[in-house]
Design a protein around this motif. Structure first.
Motif, short mmCIF file in Angstrom:
data_model
loop_
_atom_site.label_atom_id
_atom_site.label_comp_id
_atom_site.label_asym_id
_atom_site.label_seq_id
_atom_site.Cartn_x
_atom_site.Cartn_y
_atom_site.Cartn_z
N ASP B 229 0.82 -1.20 0.00
CA ASP B 229 0.00 0.00 0.00
C ASP B 229 0.86 1.27 0.00
OD1 ASP B 229 -2.36 1.27 -0.21
OD2 ASP B 229 -2.76 1.39 1.93
N TRP B 230 2.00 1.21 -0.65
CA TRP B 230 2.80 2.40 -0.84
C TRP B 230 2.28 3.14 -2.08
CZ3 TRP B 230 8.32 -0.02 0.12
CH2 TRP B 230 8.47 -0.23 1.49
N PRO B 231 2.58 4.42 -2.19
CA PRO B 231 2.08 5.16 -3.35
C PRO B 231 2.54 4.53 -4.66
CG PRO B 231 3.12 6.65 -1.78
CD PRO B 231 3.35 5.26 -1.27
N ALA B 232 1.71 4.71 -5.69
CA ALA B 232 1.99 4.07 -6.98
C ALA B 232 3.37 4.48 -7.49
CB ALA B 232 0.92 4.44 -7.99
N ALA B 233 3.78 5.73 -7.23
CA ALA B 233 5.06 6.19 -7.74
C ALA B 233 6.19 5.35 -7.15
CB ALA B 233 5.26 7.67 -7.39
N VAL B 234 6.05 5.00 -5.88
CA VAL B 234 7.10 4.23 -5.22
C VAL B 234 7.12 2.80 -5.75
CG1 VAL B 234 7.88 3.30 -3.02
CG2 VAL B 234 7.00 5.64 -3.14
N THR B 235 5.94 2.19 -5.82
CA THR B 235 5.94 0.80 -6.29
C THR B 235 6.38 0.74 -7.76
OG1 THR B 235 3.56 1.08 -6.40
CG2 THR B 235 4.38 -0.40 -4.73
N ASP B 236 6.00 1.75 -8.54
CA ASP B 236 6.45 1.78 -9.94
C ASP B 236 7.97 1.85 -10.00
OD1 ASP B 236 3.96 1.59 -10.88
OD2 ASP B 236 3.78 3.66 -11.60
N ALA B 237 8.54 2.70 -9.15
CA ALA B 237 9.98 2.85 -9.16
C ALA B 237 10.64 1.53 -8.77
CB ALA B 237 10.40 3.96 -8.21
N LEU B 238 10.11 0.91 -7.72
CA LEU B 238 10.65 -0.38 -7.28
C LEU B 238 10.58 -1.39 -8.43
CD1 LEU B 238 9.13 -0.60 -3.71
CD2 LEU B 238 11.56 -0.56 -4.28
N TYR B 239 9.43 -1.37 -9.08
CA TYR B 239 9.19 -2.28 -10.17
C TYR B 239 10.23 -2.08 -11.28
CZ TYR B 239 5.92 -5.60 -12.00
OH TYR B 239 5.34 -6.74 -12.41
N GLY B 240 10.47 -0.79 -11.55
CA GLY B 240 11.43 -0.44 -12.60
C GLY B 240 12.83 -0.92 -12.27
N MET B 241 13.11 -1.19 -11.00
CA MET B 241 14.43 -1.69 -10.62
C MET B 241 14.43 -3.20 -10.51
SD MET B 241 15.11 1.07 -7.67
CE MET B 241 14.85 2.80 -8.00
N GLY B 242 13.32 -3.79 -10.92
CA GLY B 242 13.26 -5.25 -10.89
C GLY B 242 12.94 -5.79 -9.52
N ILE B 243 12.43 -4.93 -8.65
CA ILE B 243 12.13 -5.37 -7.29
C ILE B 243 10.66 -5.74 -7.22
CG2 ILE B 243 11.96 -4.61 -4.89
CD1 ILE B 243 14.41 -2.76 -5.77
N ARG B 244 10.40 -7.02 -6.98
CA ARG B 244 9.03 -7.49 -7.07
C ARG B 244 8.43 -7.82 -5.72
NH1 ARG B 244 9.97 -5.86 -11.47
NH2 ARG B 244 9.56 -6.85 -13.47
N CYS B 245 9.28 -8.27 -4.76
CA CYS B 245 8.72 -8.71 -3.49
C CYS B 245 9.45 -8.05 -2.33
CB CYS B 245 8.75 -10.23 -3.38
SG CYS B 245 10.40 -10.89 -3.49
N ILE B 246 8.86 -8.20 -1.16
CA ILE B 246 9.43 -7.55 0.02
C ILE B 246 10.85 -8.07 0.26
CG2 ILE B 246 9.16 -7.27 2.52
CD1 ILE B 246 6.19 -7.22 2.13
N GLY B 247 11.05 -9.33 -0.04
CA GLY B 247 12.39 -9.90 0.12
C GLY B 247 13.42 -9.13 -0.69
N ASP B 248 13.04 -8.74 -1.92
CA ASP B 248 13.95 -7.94 -2.76
C ASP B 248 14.29 -6.63 -2.06
OD1 ASP B 248 13.86 -9.87 -4.68
OD2 ASP B 248 12.36 -8.86 -5.93
N CYS B 249 13.29 -6.03 -1.44
CA CYS B 249 13.50 -4.78 -0.72
C CYS B 249 14.49 -4.99 0.41
CB CYS B 249 12.21 -4.28 -0.08
SG CYS B 249 11.09 -3.53 -1.21
N LEU B 250 14.31 -6.09 1.12
CA LEU B 250 15.14 -6.33 2.30
C LEU B 250 16.59 -6.54 1.91
CD1 LEU B 250 12.76 -8.63 4.38
CD2 LEU B 250 13.18 -6.19 4.62
N ARG B 251 16.85 -6.96 0.71
CA ARG B 251 18.23 -7.18 0.27
C ARG B 251 18.94 -5.90 -0.11
NH1 ARG B 251 16.35 -12.20 -1.15
NH2 ARG B 251 15.29 -11.45 -3.00
N LEU B 252 18.19 -4.79 -0.24
CA LEU B 252 18.80 -3.54 -0.69
C LEU B 252 19.61 -2.91 0.44
CD1 LEU B 252 15.79 -2.00 -2.59
CD2 LEU B 252 17.84 -3.03 -3.57
N PRO B 253 20.61 -2.11 0.09
CA PRO B 253 21.36 -1.40 1.13
C PRO B 253 20.41 -0.46 1.87
CG PRO B 253 22.29 -0.98 -1.05
CD PRO B 253 21.06 -1.78 -1.26
N ARG B 254 20.52 -0.45 3.18
CA ARG B 254 19.60 0.36 3.99
C ARG B 254 19.65 1.84 3.66
NH1 ARG B 254 17.02 -1.65 8.72
NH2 ARG B 254 16.61 0.36 9.67
N ALA B 255 20.88 2.35 3.60
CA ALA B 255 21.01 3.80 3.38
C ALA B 255 20.47 4.18 2.01
CB ALA B 255 22.47 4.21 3.50
#
Lengths: 1025, 556
Positions: B229-255
């Motif tokens: 339930d994040w704004p569409a702009a954020v999920t679109d951006a994530l999508y554009g980086m090939g990030i599909r699931c929360i696990g992908d997010c968790l693997r990203l550098p925190r900073a």
């Protein structure tokens, strides 16, 4: 019986108030035996020309030109033009009122009438207070002996009071009284429609409209016997006296051409001649052929006889300006293809190439003004328009108006709203009026929308809607028809503000101008001219020849070979699916074939069933016979089939004995018969005339049917000839300079029939390399690059990137170092693009040369800090994550989403295996299948088209990795599988192959929606109605 | 002075995420970092562990709420609900039947109607959805004392303590869903130790029950980012980086993640995983005033009872004052020992909070009501609180006279005395038809103004109406004060109408022909007529039917 003249009547050109057409008012007034009728629309004379022509052809004794004005902080007046000078005053008054307010409204204050409006007669229309405000006593002083008090009695219970008080007032002020009707409709039966219009105007439902409505329907043209009961005799007599004092008819209007075009001391004729001779020498530097000099001489004579020199000079001036600015243009229209126009540079169609007779276009007998429309590059037309305004001033140049009328859908919406139907109900009903319904509102459609056509509300709705259709709703501007006059235009016709800032329009439309013999020059925009000029520029810059419309090699057989294959995607006119399908059968081999080709694949000839006879005769399958030599002369160039508008008119003259003037009226009636009806008298005369000249009834009937088919779509040969030149040039470019041509098309989008995706696919199929968008290579526009072997490759431009502004892209190109950007950060800092635009570049894959795949580019871009004045550079060390490389499918999806095209594999290539498993074949297999075979085929839906002529057939074009599939969906299938037809992006079809003359269609039997296979791929279909 | 180009380190420290990054050494570039429990030593260790007492959250996510809320209320079945965005009306939700016909979310209303012409559509009503959600929250309180309402369509129930009572996790969930279903709502239910995790699982449609916190990250990792339930702009951006699931997010550098998507989102992930506490507000019902006064012994003395009522009213006044509210309706209930309770409802013409006004009304009512028995207890219940609209006072200029009793108070008193239904006002209506040119108006209109009032347009503002009448001249028209309920046919003699003798037409005709748009269109010629007795009558000749004469009014 008493005599009466109605001096105060509104037509429906007082928008949303008057409830009758001007013609209806005129005819009814004549029928009632009125001495005269004044059409006095509110601050407008828009309807007067229609009234005028109705009066001319009818029996009305006198038509008076006038207008009604409600002054700000002042009384309501009716101004009648007493003579020509008064008419000019009236036009000026309307102009100043209209120019002082926004589009569609006016504003006049008492000061605007300070000059006393000489040569006009005025009626003061008192309001219900029935007194003259002391503030308004000026009107008595200003208009003295030309002012009357209008007594308007409408059985509202106050007539007696009104009559008494106004009589007293008249005595006090020394003003005479006159009877007037404040007519809003020609018959009482329009009462309901008038109420409806009022409610629409006020934005209320009828139920709520309350006192905005009139209490009764007395504002119609009342019979004289009834008037005699209502008004004292003296008041009625006074109206006749006023009418008698008026001596003006629109026929007196004289139009004068601008004079400044002729150098001092020269005559228009002499100057035109010198220009023509100069042009001849330029066109034929090696010596002008005798044939041409004769032709020019003949034409000049004709022009001089008719006094049209100034018109040609006006057009020549505009065209010369465009040429001086390097704006490509091409004239068309009845006079445009004369030798004189060729010499003046108005057209590039060489008269030698066509052997045309100018009399085919201008006739000595027909007193019809010549007609030249000039097409300019669509992106630069505005420059030409501004030139005209500069040269002649806003006083003397303005655009013609277009009267926007109620159509079924808009009428239904407005009527539904005021009847209190809910927005959804109205929408549902309007929706069900599909675009192919024609002009009538059909009961079955109402039922389809889930409403009962027999309910009283529906009955009212449909009844009112039918009446409202065709009513004018507002004035809009004509696409490019300029009226230029010698004197101030505002004395000829009122000028008002258009919606566009800095645009003014006159109150008359094209037909009105024609009726009064006013000249207009059409300055139109044409996308293909832009594309052609860009192609020429690209070729020159790439080291090729310097081409112009005139020196593109003529009659190149290789070009015609290409055309005959139907390989014409992207070219002018003959690129539509219907055209492409016809080309292999028509097999055009010369310029005149193209002229026919352009004209024949149009709704008119198709409806009139002229295409197939022509095809059969051209292929030698049918003998061409002419009933007489005269007919042979008219029709031989089109193998006995009338294809052009001019031929129909000539036939009417030579075979049915029409005078040229009658033939011209026939032409106009042809254009309008669907809207207004009424070819009746022409039908009888035409058939009787042909019978009398010994033609068979069946032949006469056939000709008449063909005329009907022409309808609104009839295409003049003169237009066709001009278009054919652009067709040929664009085909030549496509054939010999495909990269430059597609490059120019991409840079001129949006235009034409095909999307960037289809154009680039087609280009690649023709063996030209297309290179992707790249921030280190692309400019805003697509460009040409040299390949290793020296040929041209197409580099896509940044304009293809969705979400990138033109400004940003230009900044990027300017700031780009010669060696290209090193990093995204550098790109961001140099170009100053904000994060959104950088994101757009990343999404488009344009950063691939800097940052590898899309996912990484998106990550990088999202972390870019926008430079601030203090901190201009960020070279931050940052951990970069492992991001998956996008799959091929993801890349394709992203390509389409961002740039509308992909240079990767076609999406269907990826799905091919799945489709094969479901039994779908590809477009490649089609040519190998015999006609009549069943097959399954699937593809992306790229166009849906439902021409009005095709009796409910929908044409769908599917695309796969090999090419296109042309689908024909009959009405029955379309209705059954409507959901698939409307929504599918990837459509699967069970159907039957049909091959005819090298053209392959698939007749659909069943449609299936496989869009889910595409996932998120967004393919836009272009839908044409 | 910071010179950014040369000292990137200082910049990094000044960045918004410094709290997180500063504690860490600059990480080696390619190492996967941070959010996974294994690597997240520093940030996680600094934070309090998930709440000491084990919590268990059950999330009820109601994706069909916009439709269900309407279907509960609507008289006609609704097939689909639409909402309007940037002037475009698009389908939001459709019933399964409508969906089968091709009415998908996102379809424009026009397209939907083109597909299914008879489709019953309704506009989304967020207020109604929220009312439904509130109601369900009230219902859910029977399963736990801790219910959280998360608009627009989520309820969270903390159920750790309720499990035993309701027979365990699965039994509780089944019962909840069953009862929801019987109320016409369908929910996706999920259970997890943190409220966010439960919410995301429910949104993803997972029926998973996670009880142990250490299972959280493994399960959440598989959820698609769309359920965050994040704004569409954020999920679109994530999508554009090939990030599909929360696990992908968790693997990203925190900073890097915080810089691109905001520190708040990072914290959200921490909360969901139970690394940060996630306190929530408990749902509580809206207040409505209700107070009782119990008497020691039965009382019949009306003076005394009134005094007690006065005290209750005083309480009400304080209650309302504190909340800046006023009420338009009150109910007193008098309980008797033997008889059923007597109830007295009071209404006023406008929202009131002054005790004095109510007391006066009560007194008037009291005079007319005979209590059947002595009273043992009094309850005062107030109606819906409305925001108070202040009125400005008047300056008392000399000569203006004594400010009289406002008409509203008079009306209230009259209504209290003779009953609300007996007091009416008369309003004029802008209408040419005499029969429709006026209407009765209820004096004490207590119900909130309904949008589909029979003739809302007729409630013309008085000055506007007067101006209209002046403009159209209808002020000059003659109208009788006494109109007949329905026109009475008149007999004719020698073509002349008669009413107690042949009539003489004095003025007219006034022709009224209008109203064609409903079933009561008229076309009449009205006259003022005089009969032999000298009475002025208003008569008309009907122009539609037989041309008969009718009497419509009497001037006197």
């Amino acid at each position: 019986m008493v005599a009466y003249a109605e001096l105060h009547a509104l037509s429906n050109f007082t928008f949303l108030k008057g409830a009758s057409h001007p013609e209806e008012l005129v005819e009814t007034a004549a029928g009632l035996g009125y001495e005269a009728l004044a059409v006095t629309d509110e601050c407008s004379v828009s309807g007067i020309v229609r009234a005028h022509s109705a009066a001319k052809h009818g029996r009305l004794g006198k038509l008076i030109v006038g207008a009604e004005f409600q002054l700000q902080n002042g009384p309501k007046l009716v101004v009648l033009a007493q003579n020509h000078r008064g008419y000019a005053r009236l036009c000026r008054l309307i102009t100043s009122g209209r120019r002082a307010a926004g589009k569609g409204s006016y504003r006049l204050v008492p000061d605007d009438l300070a000059d006393g409006l000489p040569d006009c007669l005025l009626l003061w229309v008192p309001d219900n207070r029935l007194t003259l405000d002391t503030n308004d006593y000026w009107i008595r002083e200003a208009f003295a002996t030309r002012l009357w008090i209008a007594v308007e009695l409408h059985a509202d219970g106050l007539e007696k009071l009104r009559l008494e008080r106004l009589a007293v007032l008249g005595r006090q002020l020394g003003l005479p009284l006159v009877a007037a009707g404040d007519v809003h409709m020609h018959v009482r039966a329009r009462r309901a429609l008038q109420d409806t219009l009022t409610a629409i105007r006020e934005g209320l439902t009828l139920e709520r409209a309350g006192f905005a409505l009139y209490p009764n329907g007395e504002r119609y043209l009342r019979p004289r016997t009834q008037l005699a009961r209502v008004y004292p005799r003296a008041l009625l007599d006074e109206s006749v006296c006023i009418a008698a004092a008026i001596d003006f008819s629109l026929d007196e209007i004289r139009y004068e051409y601008p004079r400044e075009l002729v150098p001092h001391g020269a005559t228009p004729a002499g100057y035109l001649r010198s220009l023509a001779e100069e042009g001849m020498r330029r066109r034929w530097p090696a010596g002008v052929p005798r044939k041409v000099t004769d032709l020019v001489e003949h034409e000049l004579e004709l022009i001089a006889d008719l006094g049209y020199e100034s018109y040609f000079l006006t057009v020549h001036d505009i065209v010369s300006y465009a040429r001086s600015q390097g704006i490509l243009c091409q004239g068309r229209g009845s006079a445009a293809n004369s030798a004189v126009c060729f010499c003046l540079g108005i057209t590039e169609v060489d008269p030698e190439r066509m052997a045309m007779l100018v009399e085919r276009f201008i006739s000595r007998e027909r007193n019809e003004p010549p007609d030249i429309d000039v097409d300019f590059e669509h992106e630069r037309r505005e420059e030409v328009i501004q030139y005209i305004y500069r040269k002649y001033g806003r006083e003397r140049a303005a655009l013609a108006a277009t009267v926007i009328c109620y159509r079924p859908r808009s009428a239904l919406r407005d009527v539904g709203k005021v009847l209190g139907l809910s927005g959804l109900q109205v929408e549902r009903l309007a929706r069900s009026m599909q675009w192919w319904d024609g002009q009538q509102v059909d009961d079955s459609r109402v039922r389809e929308a889930g409403l009962d056509p027999d309910s009283p509300v529906m009955q009212r709705l449909l009844w009112l809607t039918r009446q409202l259709i065709g009513f004018p709703r507002h004035l809009s501007q004509h696409v490019g028809g300029f009226v230029i006059s010698n004197g101030p235009l505002a004395e000829l016709v009122p000028v008002e503000n258009a919606a566009m800032a800095e645009r003014t329009v006159i109150q008359w439309e094209k037909d009105d101008l024609e009726e009064l013999g006013l000249l207009k020059v059409d300055v139109l925009g044409l996308g293909m001219l832009t594309a052609i000029r860009r192609s020429f520029d690209l070729i020159r810059a790439f080291g090729g020849r310097d081409y112009t419309l005139a020196n593109v090699p003529a009659e190149d057989p290789v070009v015609y070979d290409m055309i005959c294959r139907g390989d014409t995607m992207g070219v002018f006119q003959i690129e539509s699916r219907a055209q492409m399908a016809m080309l292999p059968r028509l097999r055009p081999r010369c310029y005149y074939d193209l002229v026919i080709e352009v004209a024949i694949i149009r709704p008119g000839p198709i409806q009139g069933d002229m295409v197939h006879p022509y095809l059969r005769r051209r292929n030698g399958e049918e003998k061409v016979e002419y009933p007489s030599d005269e007919v042979r002369e008219v029709l031989s160039r089109t193998l006995g089939v009338p294809i052009f508008q001019e031929q129909v008119m000539q036939l009417a003259v030579v075979a049915a004995g029409f005078t040229p003037g009658e033939a011209d009226r026939l032409r106009r009636a042809m254009a309008a018969w669907k809207r207004r009806g009424g070819l009746g008298p022409f039908e009888d005369k035409l058939i009787a005339g042909m019978r009398a000249r010994g033609y068979e009834e069946s032949f006469a009937r056939q000709i008449f049917q063909q005329i009907l088919g022409f309808g609104e779509y009839g295409f003049p040969e003169s237009h066709s000839a001009s278009f054919a030149l652009l067709v040929y040039v664009s085909c030549w470019l496509k054939c010999h300079e495909p990269a430059a041509f597609v490059c120019a098309l991409l840079n001129s989008q949006p235009m034409g029939f095909y999307s960037a995706s289809q154009l680039t696919q087609d280009l690649r199929r023709h063996g030209v390399e297309v290179r992707p968008v790249d921030v280190n290579r692309s400019a805003w526009d697509a460009s040409l690059e040299r390949t290793a072997n020296g040929s041209a490759a197409l580099r896509l431009g940044l304009r293809q990137v969705k979400g990138l502004s033109a400004d940003g892209a230009r900044r990027l190109a300017v700031q780009r170092p010669a060696a290209g950007f090193r990093s995204v950060q550098q790109l961001a800092e140099r170009s100053g693009l904000h994060r959104g635009e950088l994101g757009a570049l990343a999404a488009a894959g344009a950063l691939a040369s800097l940052d590898g795949h899309r996912h990484r580019a998106r990550w990088t871009v999202a972390g870019i800090e926008t430079p601030t004045p203090l901190i201009t550079s960020f070279d931050r060390f940052e951990a970069s994550p492992m991001l998956r490389r996008p799959s091929e499918g993801q890349d394709i999806v992203a390509d389409y989403r961002s740039t509308g095209l992909s240079l990767g594999r076609h999406p269907l290539a990826l799905l091919r295996e799945q489709l094969l498993r479901r039994g779908y074949r590809s477009s490649q297999d089609l040519p190998r299948l015999a006609s009549g075979r069943h097959l399954r085929v699937a593809g992306l839906v790229i166009t849906r088209q439902r021409p009005g002529t095709a009796s409910g057939v929908t044409f769908v074009t599917l695309e796969d990795e090999f090419g296109h599939v042309n689908l024909v969906v009959w009405k029955r299938i379309a209705e059954r599988d409507r959901q698939v037809l409307l929504n599918a992006r990837l459509m699967g079809v069970d159907g039957e192959v049909q091959t005819e003359g090298g053209v392959i269609h698939v007749i659909a039997r069943r449609l299936r929606d496989h869009s889910t296979l595409l996932g998120e791929l967004q393919v836009r279909s272009r839908d044409f109605h | 002075m910071v010179t950014p180009a040369k000292t990137p380190a200082s910049l990094r420290d000044a960045g918004p995420t410094s709290a997180v990054t500063r504690r860490r050494k600059p990480p080696p570039a390619q190492q996967s970092l941070a959010l996974t429990p294994a690597a997240g030593t520093a940030p996680a260790a600094g934070l309090p562990r998930a709440a000491a007492t084990r919590q268990l959250w059950l999330c009820l996510y109601l994706p069909g709420l916009p439709l269900a809320a309407l279907q509960c209320a609507a008289a006609e079945p609704v097939d689909a609900v639409f909402d309007e965005q940037q002037g475009l009306r698009r389908i939001l939700l459709a019933t399964p039947a409508a969906a089968a016909a091709g009415v998908h979310p996102g379809l424009s209303v026009n397209a939907a109607l083109a597909l299914v012409p008879g489709l019953q559509l309704a506009a989304r009503c967020p207020a109604r959805e929220q009312r439904s959600l509130q109601r369900l929250a009230g219902w859910a309180e029977r399963y736990t004392s801790f219910v959280v309402v998360e608009p627009p369509a989520t309820l969270l129930l903390e159920i750790a303590a309720s499990l035993r009572l309701f027979g365990g996790l699965q039994a509780l969930r089944r019962q909840l869903l069953r009862e929801l279903d019987s109320q016409g709502f369908a929910a996706q239910a999920a259970i997890a130790p943190t409220p966010l995790a439960a919410t995301w699982l429910a949104r993803a449609g997972q029926r998973r029950c996670i009880v142990r916190p250490d299972r959280l990250s493994g399960t959440l990792s598989t959820l698609p980012v769309a359920c965050l339930d994040w704004p569409a702009a954020v999920t679109d951006a994530l999508y554009g980086m090939g990030i599909r699931c929360i696990g992908d997010c968790l693997r990203l550098p925190r900073a890097g993640f915080a810089r691109r998507f905001g520190a708040a989102r990072l914290l959200q992930l921490d909360r969901a995983l139970g690394r940060l506490p996630d306190p929530r507000d408990k749902y509580s019902l809206a207040e409505r005033f209700c107070a009782d006064r119990d008497l020691d012994e039965e009382q019949a003395d009306s003076e005394l009872l009134l005094r007690l009522c006065e005290q209750l009213l005083l309480q009400l006044e304080r209650f309302l004052l504190a909340r800046q509210l006023a009420v338009q309706r009150l109910q007193f209930v008098f309980y008797h020992l033997q008889e059923p309770a007597t109830s007295l409802a009071l209404g006023s013409a406008r929202a009131e909070r002054s005790m004095a006004q109510w007391l006066e009304l009560l007194k008037i009512r009291f005079e007319r009501v005979a209590l059947p028995a002595p009273v043992i207890s009094i309850r005062l219940r107030a109606g819906r609180g409305q925001p108070l609209t202040a009125t400005s006072g008047r300056l008392g200029f000399a000569g203006e006279g004594r400010p009289g009793v406002p008409i509203a108070h008079l009306v209230e008193r009259l209504a209290a005395r003779v009953g609300e239904r007996a007091v009416h006002g008369v309003a004029t209506v802008a209408e040419h038809r005499p029969d429709y040119a006026w209407r009765l108006r209820r004096a004490c209109d207590d119900t909130p103004r309904c949008r589909t009032e029979p003739h809302p347009g007729h409630a013309h503002r008085a000055p506007q109406l007067l101006a209209d009448m002046r403009r159209t001249g209808s002020l000059l028209l003659q109208r009788p004060l006494w109109m007949l309920d329905a026109p009475a046919p008149l007999a004719c003699r020698d073509g002349r109408p008669c009413y107690e003798g042949a009539l003489e037409l004095r003025s007219g005709p006034e022709r009224i022909e209008t109203g064609w748009w409903d079933e009561a269109g008229i076309a009449r010629d009205y006259y003022v007529a005089l009969n032999p007795a000298g009475v002025h009558l208003w008569v008309f000749r009907d122009r539609t039917g037989d041309g008969g004469w009718y009497l419509h009014g009497i001037f006197g």
